[in-house]
Design a protein around this motif. Structure first.
Motif, PDB file in Angstrom:
ATOM      1  N   SER A  40       0.808  -1.225   0.000  1.00 56.07           N
ATOM      2  CA  SER A  40       0.000   0.000   0.000  1.00 56.07           C
ATOM      3  C   SER A  40       0.841   1.275   0.000  1.00 56.07           C
ATOM      4  O   SER A  40       0.371   2.338   0.376  1.00 56.07           O
ATOM      5  CB  SER A  40      -0.936   0.004   1.210  1.00 56.07           C
ATOM      6  N   SER A  41       2.080   1.184  -0.456  1.00 56.69           N
ATOM      7  CA  SER A  41       2.992   2.330  -0.413  1.00 56.69           C
ATOM      8  C   SER A  41       3.034   3.136  -1.703  1.00 56.69           C
ATOM      9  O   SER A  41       3.618   4.208  -1.741  1.00 56.69           O
ATOM     10  CB  SER A  41       4.406   1.845  -0.102  1.00 56.69           C
ATOM     11  N   GLY A  42       2.452   2.583  -2.761  1.00 60.87           N
ATOM     12  CA  GLY A  42       2.573   3.229  -4.064  1.00 60.87           C
ATOM     13  C   GLY A  42       3.888   2.933  -4.747  1.00 60.87           C
ATOM     14  O   GLY A  42       4.181   3.469  -5.807  1.00 60.87           O
ATOM     15  N   GLY A  43       4.687   2.047  -4.143  1.00 63.21           N
ATOM     16  CA  GLY A  43       5.985   1.685  -4.704  1.00 63.21           C
ATOM     17  C   GLY A  43       5.889   0.582  -5.735  1.00 63.21           C
ATOM     18  O   GLY A  43       4.810   0.215  -6.219  1.00 63.21           O
ATOM     19  N   GLY A  44       7.045   0.040  -6.057  1.00 59.54           N
ATOM     20  CA  GLY A  44       7.142  -0.972  -7.102  1.00 59.54           C
ATOM     21  C   GLY A  44       6.320  -2.223  -6.840  1.00 59.54           C
ATOM     22  O   GLY A  44       5.736  -2.783  -7.765  1.00 59.54           O
ATOM     23  N   PHE A  45       6.269  -2.670  -5.587  1.00 62.71           N
ATOM     24  CA  PHE A  45       5.491  -3.883  -5.295  1.00 62.71           C
ATOM     25  C   PHE A  45       4.003  -3.651  -5.503  1.00 62.71           C
ATOM     26  O   PHE A  45       3.322  -4.467  -6.114  1.00 62.71           O
ATOM     27  CB  PHE A  45       5.747  -4.390  -3.877  1.00 62.71           C
ATOM     28  N   GLU A  46       3.486  -2.537  -5.014  1.00 65.38           N
ATOM     29  CA  GLU A  46       2.057  -2.259  -5.189  1.00 65.38           C
ATOM     30  C   GLU A  46       1.692  -2.128  -6.669  1.00 65.38           C
ATOM     31  O   GLU A  46       0.676  -2.657  -7.121  1.00 65.38           O
ATOM     32  CB  GLU A  46       1.639  -0.994  -4.448  1.00 65.38           C
ATOM     33  N   CYS A  47       2.530  -1.435  -7.439  1.00 63.40           N
ATOM     34  CA  CYS A  47       2.260  -1.255  -8.864  1.00 63.40           C
ATOM     35  C   CYS A  47       2.284  -2.586  -9.609  1.00 63.40           C
ATOM     36  O   CYS A  47       1.420  -2.856 -10.451  1.00 63.40           O
ATOM     37  CB  CYS A  47       3.258  -0.287  -9.478  1.00 63.40           C
ATOM     38  N   LEU A  48       3.262  -3.426  -9.293  1.00 60.72           N
ATOM     39  CA  LEU A  48       3.342  -4.732  -9.943  1.00 60.72           C
ATOM     40  C   LEU A  48       2.167  -5.610  -9.543  1.00 60.72           C
ATOM     41  O   LEU A  48       1.561  -6.292 -10.382  1.00 60.72           O
ATOM     42  CB  LEU A  48       4.661  -5.422  -9.599  1.00 60.72           C
ATOM     43  N   SER A  49       1.803  -5.576  -8.276  1.00 62.13           N
ATOM     44  CA  SER A  49       0.656  -6.348  -7.797  1.00 62.13           C
ATOM     45  C   SER A  49      -0.630  -5.911  -8.498  1.00 62.13           C
ATOM     46  O   SER A  49      -1.432  -6.744  -8.936  1.00 62.13           O
ATOM     47  CB  SER A  49       0.528  -6.172  -6.280  1.00 62.13           C
ATOM     48  N   THR A  50      -0.828  -4.614  -8.628  1.00 64.42           N
ATOM     49  CA  THR A  50      -2.006  -4.097  -9.335  1.00 64.42           C
ATOM     50  C   THR A  50      -2.003  -4.556 -10.784  1.00 64.42           C
ATOM     51  O   THR A  50      -3.035  -4.992 -11.309  1.00 64.42           O
ATOM     52  CB  THR A  50      -2.040  -2.555  -9.265  1.00 64.42           C
ATOM     53  N   ALA A  51      -0.847  -4.472 -11.441  1.00 65.48           N
ATOM     54  CA  ALA A  51      -0.753  -4.878 -12.841  1.00 65.48           C
ATOM     55  C   ALA A  51      -1.133  -6.342 -13.017  1.00 65.48           C
ATOM     56  O   ALA A  51      -1.864  -6.691 -13.952  1.00 65.48           O
ATOM     57  CB  ALA A  51       0.662  -4.632 -13.371  1.00 65.48           C
ATOM     58  N   ILE A  52      -0.658  -7.186 -12.127  1.00 69.70           N
ATOM     59  CA  ILE A  52      -0.928  -8.616 -12.260  1.00 69.70           C
ATOM     60  C   ILE A  52      -2.355  -8.960 -11.850  1.00 69.70           C
ATOM     61  O   ILE A  52      -3.119  -9.542 -12.622  1.00 69.70           O
ATOM     62  CB  ILE A  52       0.084  -9.434 -11.438  1.00 69.70           C
ATOM     63  N   TYR A  53      -2.724  -8.607 -10.613  1.00 69.26           N
ATOM     64  CA  TYR A  53      -3.994  -9.073 -10.065  1.00 69.26           C
ATOM     65  C   TYR A  53      -5.203  -8.291 -10.546  1.00 69.26           C
ATOM     66  O   TYR A  53      -6.296  -8.853 -10.656  1.00 69.26           O
ATOM     67  CB  TYR A  53      -3.941  -9.079  -8.535  1.00 69.26           C
TER      68      TYR A  53
END
Length: 87
Positions: A40-53
């Motif tokens: 939930s930080s708006g960082g790389g993990f959140e962006c990648l998670s949004t793209a995939i899921y």
């Protein structure tokens, strides 16, 4: 897939490439953790998670293709060096 979702995914991949192509961007683990952030930080993990899921997994594929994915047909035969297979 609509154009907006496609462009989101493309931009996420471009950002990962921009970050990872230069080792000076990640001189230590803290730099990587800062880039990735969390869910939930708006960082790389959140962006990648949004793209995939929220983008990729919502695309309706033909049943034949889904089965091929489920059967691992598109998987590389070797595990990445960081992956530890259970068992």
């Amino acid at each position: 897939m609509n154009l907006k979702d496609f462009l989101y995914i493309r931009r996420v991949l471009e950002e990962y490439m921009r970050y990872l192509h230069n080792p000076d961007h990640y001189p230590d683990i803290e730099a990587i953790q800062n880039f990735l952030g969390d869910a939930s930080s708006g960082g790389g993990f959140e962006c990648l998670s949004t793209a995939i899921y929220n983008k990729v997994y919502k695309v309706d594929l033909p049943a034949k293709i889904e089965k091929m994915i489920d059967d691992g047909l598109f998987e590389h035969p070797l595990y990445p060096s960081y992956y530890k297979k259970n068992g």
